[in-house]
Enzyme design. Sequence first.
Site, PDB file in Angstrom:
ATOM      1  N   LYS A 161       2.237   2.693   2.322  1.00 54.93           N
ATOM      2  CA  LYS A 161       1.830   3.548   3.354  1.00 54.93           C
ATOM      3  C   LYS A 161       2.783   3.340   4.543  1.00 54.93           C
ATOM      4  O   LYS A 161       3.064   2.126   5.087  1.00 54.93           O
ATOM      5  CB  LYS A 161       0.399   3.416   4.018  1.00 54.93           C
ATOM      6  CG  LYS A 161      -0.756   3.699   3.006  1.00 54.93           C
ATOM      7  CD  LYS A 161      -1.990   3.686   3.738  1.00 54.93           C
ATOM      8  CE  LYS A 161      -3.113   4.397   3.229  1.00 54.93           C
ATOM      9  NZ  LYS A 161      -4.434   4.504   4.016  1.00 54.93           N
ATOM     10  N   LYS A 177       0.830  -1.282   0.120  1.00 53.04           N
ATOM     11  CA  LYS A 177       0.069   0.270   0.008  1.00 53.04           C
ATOM     12  C   LYS A 177       0.841   1.284  -0.063  1.00 53.04           C
ATOM     13  O   LYS A 177       0.293   2.624   0.117  1.00 53.04           O
ATOM     14  CB  LYS A 177      -0.852   0.094   1.348  1.00 53.04           C
ATOM     15  CG  LYS A 177      -1.960  -1.117   1.038  1.00 53.04           C
ATOM     16  CD  LYS A 177      -3.164  -1.188   2.463  1.00 53.04           C
ATOM     17  CE  LYS A 177      -3.856   0.054   2.536  1.00 53.04           C
ATOM     18  NZ  LYS A 177      -4.948   0.013   3.413  1.00 53.04           N
TER      19      LYS A 177
END
Length: 129
Positions: A47, A45
């Site tokens: 992130k 992701k």
Amino acid sequence: MKKVITYGTFDLLHYGHINLLRRAKALGDYLIVALSTDEFNHNQKNKKCYFSYEQRKQLLESIRYVDLVIPEENWEQKISDIKEFRIDTFVIGNDWEGKFDFLKDYCEVVYLTRTPEISTTQIKAELKE
Ligand code: C2G
């Protein structure tokens, strides 16, 4: 018992997340949150979380709307999760509108409007100022 599932990172928990979880729970009787693991966030992701998986899990478990938190380790686990937990409704914010329509073969799919003006990204940016 109507079971609902949603997925996300939920880092720096904020009222946008709570609005989502409250409405998700209102769609059934039991809400499962599949929480993105640190590895999934980092490797797939892209992130970088402020709070670790365990810290984010503890926060979510303290929310009255949340009945169970399970790990989200990859993009592909949704169908098996829906089967394993006998999910009636998959719900997620409408920033994902249409992206999970393939799940309609297995359960109801609901996209809820995102809460405007708040995001983890924005919180981080403003903290840097
Ligand atoms: N959300 C919201 N309003 C905001 C911010 C977030 O309704 N202002 C919702 C998102 O739409 C999502 C949930 O809160 O449904 C969690 O947000 P994120 O942690 O950003 O979730 P995301 O990284 O999009 O993960 O496999 C699905 C992914 O794991 C979803």
